[in-house]
Design a protein around this motif. Structure first.
Motif, PDB file in Angstrom:
ATOM      1  N   GLU A  80       0.843  -1.192   0.000  1.00  0.00           N
ATOM      2  CA  GLU A  80       0.000   0.000   0.000  1.00  0.00           C
ATOM      3  C   GLU A  80       0.876   1.239   0.000  1.00  0.00           C
ATOM      4  O   GLU A  80       1.659   1.448   0.921  1.00  0.00           O
ATOM      5  CB  GLU A  80      -0.891   0.013   1.240  1.00  0.00           C
ATOM      6  CG  GLU A  80      -2.247   0.660   0.992  1.00  0.00           C
ATOM      7  CD  GLU A  80      -3.164   0.487   2.196  1.00  0.00           C
ATOM      8  OE1 GLU A  80      -3.463   1.504   2.830  1.00  0.00           O
ATOM      9  OE2 GLU A  80      -3.536  -0.654   2.479  1.00  0.00           O
ATOM     10  N   PRO A  81       0.768   2.081  -1.042  1.00  0.00           N
ATOM     11  CA  PRO A  81       1.613   3.285  -1.083  1.00  0.00           C
ATOM     12  C   PRO A  81       1.385   4.146   0.151  1.00  0.00           C
ATOM     13  O   PRO A  81       0.263   4.508   0.480  1.00  0.00           O
ATOM     14  CB  PRO A  81       1.145   4.002  -2.357  1.00  0.00           C
ATOM     15  CG  PRO A  81       0.513   2.944  -3.193  1.00  0.00           C
ATOM     16  CD  PRO A  81      -0.106   1.979  -2.215  1.00  0.00           C
ATOM     17  N   GLN A  82       2.467   4.435   0.838  1.00  0.00           N
ATOM     18  CA  GLN A  82       2.371   5.256   2.032  1.00  0.00           C
ATOM     19  C   GLN A  82       3.722   5.907   2.271  1.00  0.00           C
ATOM     20  O   GLN A  82       4.702   5.218   2.544  1.00  0.00           O
ATOM     21  CB  GLN A  82       1.963   4.406   3.238  1.00  0.00           C
ATOM     22  CG  GLN A  82       1.705   5.219   4.500  1.00  0.00           C
ATOM     23  CD  GLN A  82       1.378   4.317   5.677  1.00  0.00           C
ATOM     24  OE1 GLN A  82       2.158   4.180   6.597  1.00  0.00           O
ATOM     25  NE2 GLN A  82       0.207   3.705   5.654  1.00  0.00           N
ATOM     26  N   GLY A  83       3.776   7.215   2.165  1.00  0.00           N
ATOM     27  CA  GLY A  83       5.041   7.915   2.298  1.00  0.00           C
ATOM     28  C   GLY A  83       5.719   7.703   3.628  1.00  0.00           C
ATOM     29  O   GLY A  83       6.945   7.674   3.711  1.00  0.00           O
ATOM     30  N   LEU A  84       4.925   7.517   4.704  1.00  0.00           N
ATOM     31  CA  LEU A  84       5.518   7.386   6.029  1.00  0.00           C
ATOM     32  C   LEU A  84       6.445   6.177   6.112  1.00  0.00           C
ATOM     33  O   LEU A  84       7.530   6.262   6.699  1.00  0.00           O
ATOM     34  CB  LEU A  84       4.424   7.278   7.094  1.00  0.00           C
ATOM     35  CG  LEU A  84       4.919   7.046   8.532  1.00  0.00           C
ATOM     36  CD1 LEU A  84       5.801   8.203   8.987  1.00  0.00           C
ATOM     37  CD2 LEU A  84       3.748   6.852   9.487  1.00  0.00           C
ATOM     38  N   LYS A  85       6.054   5.052   5.539  1.00  0.00           N
ATOM     39  CA  LYS A  85       6.888   3.850   5.607  1.00  0.00           C
ATOM     40  C   LYS A  85       8.234   4.092   4.926  1.00  0.00           C
ATOM     41  O   LYS A  85       9.293   3.724   5.446  1.00  0.00           O
ATOM     42  CB  LYS A  85       6.164   2.661   4.973  1.00  0.00           C
ATOM     43  CG  LYS A  85       4.957   2.205   5.773  1.00  0.00           C
ATOM     44  CD  LYS A  85       4.219   1.071   5.071  1.00  0.00           C
ATOM     45  CE  LYS A  85       2.969   0.678   5.857  1.00  0.00           C
ATOM     46  NZ  LYS A  85       2.193  -0.376   5.169  1.00  0.00           N
ATOM     47  N   ARG A  86       8.182   4.696   3.755  1.00  0.00           N
ATOM     48  CA  ARG A  86       9.427   4.982   3.030  1.00  0.00           C
ATOM     49  C   ARG A  86      10.311   5.942   3.818  1.00  0.00           C
ATOM     50  O   ARG A  86      11.527   5.757   3.927  1.00  0.00           O
ATOM     51  CB  ARG A  86       9.072   5.570   1.656  1.00  0.00           C
ATOM     52  CG  ARG A  86      10.246   6.059   0.859  1.00  0.00           C
ATOM     53  CD  ARG A  86       9.794   6.528  -0.512  1.00  0.00           C
ATOM     54  NE  ARG A  86       8.527   7.229  -0.481  1.00  0.00           N
ATOM     55  CZ  ARG A  86       8.386   8.492  -0.077  1.00  0.00           C
ATOM     56  NH1 ARG A  86       9.433   9.169   0.356  1.00  0.00           N
ATOM     57  NH2 ARG A  86       7.200   9.067  -0.115  1.00  0.00           N
ATOM     58  N   LEU A  87       9.710   6.970   4.378  1.00  0.00           N
ATOM     59  CA  LEU A  87      10.473   7.959   5.142  1.00  0.00           C
ATOM     60  C   LEU A  87      11.084   7.343   6.399  1.00  0.00           C
ATOM     61  O   LEU A  87      12.225   7.655   6.767  1.00  0.00           O
ATOM     62  CB  LEU A  87       9.568   9.135   5.514  1.00  0.00           C
ATOM     63  CG  LEU A  87       9.181  10.061   4.364  1.00  0.00           C
ATOM     64  CD1 LEU A  87       7.990  10.938   4.749  1.00  0.00           C
ATOM     65  CD2 LEU A  87      10.361  10.927   3.946  1.00  0.00           C
ATOM     66  N   MET A  88      10.346   6.465   7.047  1.00  0.00           N
ATOM     67  CA  MET A  88      10.854   5.839   8.263  1.00  0.00           C
ATOM     68  C   MET A  88      11.978   4.846   7.953  1.00  0.00           C
ATOM     69  O   MET A  88      12.951   4.730   8.703  1.00  0.00           O
ATOM     70  CB  MET A  88       9.718   5.160   9.012  1.00  0.00           C
ATOM     71  CG  MET A  88       8.693   6.128   9.582  1.00  0.00           C
ATOM     72  SD  MET A  88       9.390   7.230  10.843  1.00  0.00           S
ATOM     73  CE  MET A  88       9.471   6.106  12.239  1.00  0.00           C
ATOM     74  N   LEU A  89      11.860   4.114   6.858  1.00  0.00           N
ATOM     75  CA  LEU A  89      12.936   3.203   6.469  1.00  0.00           C
ATOM     76  C   LEU A  89      14.203   3.969   6.114  1.00  0.00           C
ATOM     77  O   LEU A  89      15.323   3.498   6.368  1.00  0.00           O
ATOM     78  CB  LEU A  89      12.487   2.331   5.295  1.00  0.00           C
ATOM     79  CG  LEU A  89      11.463   1.248   5.638  1.00  0.00           C
ATOM     80  CD1 LEU A  89      10.932   0.592   4.373  1.00  0.00           C
ATOM     81  CD2 LEU A  89      12.064   0.200   6.581  1.00  0.00           C
ATOM     82  N   GLN A  90      14.033   5.153   5.543  1.00  0.00           N
ATOM     83  CA  GLN A  90      15.196   5.996   5.265  1.00  0.00           C
ATOM     84  C   GLN A  90      15.939   6.331   6.550  1.00  0.00           C
ATOM     85  O   GLN A  90      17.177   6.370   6.587  1.00  0.00           O
ATOM     86  CB  GLN A  90      14.757   7.289   4.566  1.00  0.00           C
ATOM     87  CG  GLN A  90      15.885   8.278   4.293  1.00  0.00           C
ATOM     88  CD  GLN A  90      16.889   7.754   3.289  1.00  0.00           C
ATOM     89  OE1 GLN A  90      16.579   7.576   2.118  1.00  0.00           O
ATOM     90  NE2 GLN A  90      18.116   7.489   3.733  1.00  0.00           N
TER      91      GLN A  90
END
Length: 339
Positions: free
Chosen positions: A252-262
């Motif tokens: 599910e596209p979700q910017g928060l997951k990508r930002l947190m993995l960064q």
């Protein structure tokens, strides 16, 4: 121990580079260029902290989590394109943009680079018939009025570096019109891999001149690693990988997951730089590689593009293959090998 340079690119979707594979994002090319410029005694980390559709006001609301928490040495700021079509007014954009700069100066660093947007292509962009754009004679003219003029003025008043990608882009396509097709995706704003590479090379050259001015301080590697490992999205990815639910969790596209993995990727790399024993170094490196793999998986599961998937797998495997005898790493490798 090594020197560690933390660059945060903070902005909208241009900062996190949709529509291209991992390894071909703006931040990826910038990180590689900086690492190549520095000696082996350096780790250069570039955190892609952009969120799609963000205005300056939305960026300001997440500045602690996605910028200041990195304790960055350099911040590259990219807002204004979305503001031109979504912000309530130019005045509000200017106020929020100034607040972002002042907050970074007060809490993190004076080394801030202001970017303009390369283009909002009048033929390709979805806002080409926006009434304001029509009134100003086209989207690019409106962008110049709404945000670029203010960004350039702010760079002068605040004595900050301006990376005027808009002017550079138009200079280059006036010389070689074919670059428009090579550098800009058909949505009229996001950069292709080639576009990311070109603009990242220019930004790396600017940052190279700043590095001698930066006061580098070694910090506690245990603290950075603890923050990396206790990241709730990273923990959930590890658990989902164990139970076979990783695709479901990341699809599910979700910017928060990508930002947190960064955050886990960058924080563990900082721990790697300052680790004073092999055990800590290995723990940090494993977290760094796993976070890289999860970021690649998120891009693969949310893009459904075969070329992006294949390139992102290769990017992830370049990290994962270096760690033997780790259960989570092996599970992730098996997933990528089946794609």
């Amino acid at each position: 121990m090594k020197n560690f340079l933390q660059v945060v690119v903070f902005g909208d979707s241009l900062t996190w580079s949709p529509g291209v594979a991992m390894g071909e994002r703006y931040a990826d090319f910038l990180e590689k260029n900086l690492q190549d410029m520095c000696t082996d005694q350096w780790y250069c980390d570039v955190a892609a902290c952009g969120d799609g559709g963000n205005t300056a006001e939305e960026g300001l609301s997440r500045i602690q989590r996605d910028c200041l928490s990195y304790n960055p040495h350099i911040v590259v700021l990219n807002f204004g394109a979305n503001d031109s079509v979504r912000a309530p007014s130019k005045q509000q954009f200017m106020e929020c943009y100034r607040k972002i700069i002042n907050t970074i100066k007060h809490s993190a660093t004076n080394h801030i680079i202001l970017e303009t947007t390369p283009t909002l292509d009048q033929q390709w962009h979805s806002q080409k018939n926006n009434p304001s754009a029509i009134f100003y004679g086209g989207l690019e003219n409106y962008l110049e009025f709404f945000s670029h003029s203010f960004i350039r003025e702010t760079a002068k008043l605040e004595d900050l570096i301006l990376y005027d990608r808009f002017s550079l882009y138009h200079q280059k396509i006036s010389e070689q019109p074919c670059l428009r097709e090579k550098w800009i995706q058909k949505d009229g704003v996001h950069l292709t891999g080639e576009g990311n590479r070109f603009f990242a090379e220019g930004l790396a050259s600017i940052i190279k001149t700043i590095i001698p001015e930066i006061h580098l301080v070694q910090t506690n590697p245990e603290t950075w690693l603890e923050d990396a490992l206790l990241n709730p999205v990273y923990i959930e990815c590890c658990e989902s990988l164990q139970t076979g639910r990783l695709k479901e969790y990341l699809s599910e596209p979700q910017g928060l997951k990508r930002l947190m993995l960064q955050k886990t990727r960058s924080f563990s790399r900082r721990a790697m730089a300052f680790a004073d024993n092999e055990e800590l170094q290995n723990k940090a490196y494993t977290a760094y590689c796993l976070a890289s793999g999860f970021m690649a998986a998120e891009r693969i599961y949310t893009s459904q593009d075969k070329e992006i998937s294949e390139k992102s797998v290769r990017w992830a495997m370049s990290y994962l293959k270096n760690i033997p005898e780790n259960n989570l790493i092996q599970k992730l490798i098996e997933i990528f090998e089946k794609l």
